[in-house]
Design a protein around this motif. Structure first.
Motif, PDB file in Angstrom:
ATOM      1  N   PHE A 231       0.835  -1.199   0.000  1.00 24.74           N
ATOM      2  CA  PHE A 231       0.000   0.000   0.000  1.00 24.74           C
ATOM      3  C   PHE A 231       0.874   1.256   0.000  1.00 24.74           C
ATOM      4  O   PHE A 231       0.661   2.185  -0.790  1.00 24.74           O
ATOM      5  N   PHE A 232       1.871   1.290   0.873  1.00 22.72           N
ATOM      6  CA  PHE A 232       2.737   2.461   0.955  1.00 22.72           C
ATOM      7  C   PHE A 232       3.515   2.677  -0.338  1.00 22.72           C
ATOM      8  O   PHE A 232       3.819   3.818  -0.710  1.00 22.72           O
ATOM      9  N   ARG A 233       3.864   1.603  -1.028  1.00 24.51           N
ATOM     10  CA  ARG A 233       4.535   1.758  -2.320  1.00 24.51           C
ATOM     11  C   ARG A 233       3.575   2.277  -3.387  1.00 24.51           C
ATOM     12  O   ARG A 233       3.963   3.047  -4.266  1.00 24.51           O
ATOM     13  N   SER A 234       2.333   1.837  -3.303  1.00 22.58           N
ATOM     14  CA  SER A 234       1.374   2.128  -4.372  1.00 22.58           C
ATOM     15  C   SER A 234       0.661   3.471  -4.218  1.00 22.58           C
ATOM     16  O   SER A 234       0.379   4.140  -5.218  1.00 22.58           O
ATOM     17  N   VAL A 235       0.343   3.856  -2.989  1.00 21.18           N
ATOM     18  CA  VAL A 235      -0.552   5.005  -2.816  1.00 21.18           C
ATOM     19  C   VAL A 235       0.038   6.311  -3.342  1.00 21.18           C
ATOM     20  O   VAL A 235      -0.698   7.112  -3.945  1.00 21.18           O
ATOM     21  N   PRO A 236       1.347   6.584  -3.205  1.00 26.73           N
ATOM     22  CA  PRO A 236       1.831   7.831  -3.808  1.00 26.73           C
ATOM     23  C   PRO A 236       1.653   7.862  -5.322  1.00 26.73           C
ATOM     24  O   PRO A 236       1.269   8.891  -5.888  1.00 26.73           O
ATOM     25  N   GLU A 237       1.912   6.723  -5.983  1.00 29.30           N
ATOM     26  CA  GLU A 237       1.726   6.678  -7.432  1.00 29.30           C
ATOM     27  C   GLU A 237       0.251   6.766  -7.798  1.00 29.30           C
ATOM     28  O   GLU A 237      -0.113   7.399  -8.792  1.00 29.30           O
ATOM     29  N   PHE A 238      -0.593   6.112  -7.012  1.00 27.27           N
ATOM     30  CA  PHE A 238      -2.036   6.178  -7.260  1.00 27.27           C
ATOM     31  C   PHE A 238      -2.519   7.624  -7.180  1.00 27.27           C
ATOM     32  O   PHE A 238      -3.254   8.102  -8.057  1.00 27.27           O
ATOM     33  N   GLU A 239      -2.083   8.340  -6.145  1.00 26.07           N
ATOM     34  CA  GLU A 239      -2.542   9.720  -5.979  1.00 26.07           C
ATOM     35  C   GLU A 239      -1.922  10.649  -7.021  1.00 26.07           C
ATOM     36  O   GLU A 239      -2.586  11.576  -7.507  1.00 26.07           O
ATOM     37  N   ARG A 240      -0.671  10.404  -7.387  1.00 23.39           N
ATOM     38  CA  ARG A 240      -0.081  11.201  -8.469  1.00 23.39           C
ATOM     39  C   ARG A 240      -0.848  10.987  -9.772  1.00 23.39           C
ATOM     40  O   ARG A 240      -1.038  11.922 -10.556  1.00 23.39           O
ATOM     41  N   MET A 241      -1.277   9.765  -9.997  1.00 17.06           N
ATOM     42  CA  MET A 241      -2.047   9.457 -11.198  1.00 17.06           C
ATOM     43  C   MET A 241      -3.380  10.210 -11.184  1.00 17.06           C
ATOM     44  O   MET A 241      -3.812  10.763 -12.201  1.00 17.06           O
ATOM     45  N   LEU A 242      -4.036  10.251 -10.018  1.00 17.74           N
ATOM     46  CA  LEU A 242      -5.293  10.996  -9.906  1.00 17.74           C
ATOM     47  C   LEU A 242      -5.069  12.469 -10.212  1.00 17.74           C
ATOM     48  O   LEU A 242      -5.845  13.090 -10.969  1.00 17.74           O
ATOM     49  N   VAL A 243      -4.008  13.033  -9.639  1.00 21.02           N
ATOM     50  CA  VAL A 243      -3.733  14.457  -9.843  1.00 21.02           C
ATOM     51  C   VAL A 243      -3.368  14.729 -11.299  1.00 21.02           C
ATOM     52  O   VAL A 243      -3.818  15.722 -11.887  1.00 21.02           O
ATOM     53  N   ARG A 244      -2.568  13.844 -11.910  1.00 18.68           N
ATOM     54  CA  ARG A 244      -2.215  14.025 -13.331  1.00 18.68           C
ATOM     55  C   ARG A 244      -3.450  13.977 -14.218  1.00 18.68           C
ATOM     56  O   ARG A 244      -3.493  14.631 -15.260  1.00 18.68           O
ATOM     57  N   SER A 245      -4.440  13.204 -13.804  1.00 22.62           N
ATOM     58  CA  SER A 245      -5.663  13.090 -14.604  1.00 22.62           C
ATOM     59  C   SER A 245      -6.543  14.327 -14.497  1.00 22.62           C
ATOM     60  O   SER A 245      -7.543  14.443 -15.212  1.00 22.62           O
ATOM     61  N   GLY A 246      -6.175  15.244 -13.599  1.00 21.48           N
ATOM     62  CA  GLY A 246      -6.939  16.473 -13.457  1.00 21.48           C
ATOM     63  C   GLY A 246      -7.759  16.566 -12.191  1.00 21.48           C
ATOM     64  O   GLY A 246      -8.417  17.590 -11.945  1.00 21.48           O
TER      65      GLY A 246
END
Length: 302
Positions: A164-179
């Motif tokens: 989870f700790f490895r994934s959540v920063p990338e998951f949230e960056r992906m959300l932000v990149r999507s707008g």
């Protein structure tokens, strides 16, 4: 009473009724303060009610403007509310949504995952609740359950937590990149304040339903939750989606501070609305209103 006076009185009653919901919510706080005073022998100190109401209504007016802007600009907004049990997340969410359109601003409060959901990608059931264009979604607890209650209560393995700790920063960056505009709040209370609020729930018949066996168990694991929270904040506080801590021992100040901060995260302006004019009521000479049987009506008890 003249026609003008009757109209003014009708307007006054309508405006007063529109604010009754907030007064009712605050009467609940006042009732709890009364119980606290009887239990402890002193009245809890809090923010002056007149100041609180004035500022809350002002901020709620700004929230309506923000809502109009989000809809007109087709923005997508996600706000996460995290914190210990009884930290005041729900009360803050209620004040944010109170005067907003539920079709634009909605709350996602997910239950425990089903057997099927436990076999899915961890973030999958949260993704289904993300906003479309022109929507705001408030998560009353979120994917951070894994770093908190699931970890402390043993509902997942340490390997799953580490993933989870490895994934959540990338998951949230992906959300932000999507707008998506992503805002994360942690409501912070002291050990003593949580114990006090739990005791109030135990002795308040209208609040007992809020105290689950999980909540009771969490009291004995305060330090475990603290360690989990500290690691969560350290490992998931990223520039694209930083954590913001809300000091929540004083509920009223916490609500105002949270709403005020949220309004600052999304630059917004006025949205022009065309004037609304009611058309004349159409009447037909051949229409006669039919009588309604008396047993259709709710009994007039008040």
């Amino acid at each position: 009473m003249t026609d003008d006076a009757a109209t003014i009185e009708a307007i006054r009653r309508e405006l007063a009724d529109s604010y009754d919901e907030e007064f009712e919510l605050e009467l609940e706080d006042e009732r709890l303060e009364g119980l606290a005073s009887a239990a402890t022998g002193h009245k809890p100190k809090g923010m002056d009610r007149k100041v609180y109401f004035r500022e809350l209504l002002r901020l709620q007016h700004e929230l309506v403007r923000l809502q109009d802007w989000v809809q007109s600009q087709k923005l997508r907004v996600v706000v996460l509310f995290e914190g210990r049990d009884s930290a005041g997340k729900g009360g803050a969410i209620k004040r944010i949504t109170q005067r907003l359109n539920p079709r634009i601003c909605r709350v996602a409060a997910l239950p425990a995952p089903s057997e099927r959901e436990r076999t899915q990608w961890y973030f999958q059931r949260y993704v289904a609740h993300l906003p479309a264009a022109g929507e705001i979604v408030l998560f009353d607890r979120s994917w951070y359950n894994r770093a908190g209650v699931e970890r402390v209560m043993g509902f997942c393995t340490e390997g799953e937590v580490e993933e989870f700790f490895r994934s959540v920063p990338e998951f949230e960056r992906m959300l932000v990149r999507s707008g998506i505009i992503l805002v994360k709040y942690w409501f912070s209370i002291t050990d003593e304040e949580q114990e006090f609020r739990f005791q109030m729930r135990i002795h308040d018949p209208l609040k007992q339903w809020k105290l689950s066996p999980m909540d009771v168990e969490s009291r004995s694991r305060w330090e475990d939750y603290t360690r989990a929270k500290e690691e969560m904040l350290a490992r998931t506080h990223i520039p694209e989606a930083p954590w913001r801590l809300v000091e929540a021992v004083d509920k009223k100040r916490a609500r105002l501070n949270c709403i005020s901060h949220l309004l600052q995260q999304i630059p917004y302006g006025d949205v022009p609305h065309p004037p609304v004019t009611l058309p004349p009521r159409v009447r037909h000479e051949d229409y006669a209103r039919q009588p309604i049987p008396q047993d259709f009506y709710v009994p007039d008890r008040f």
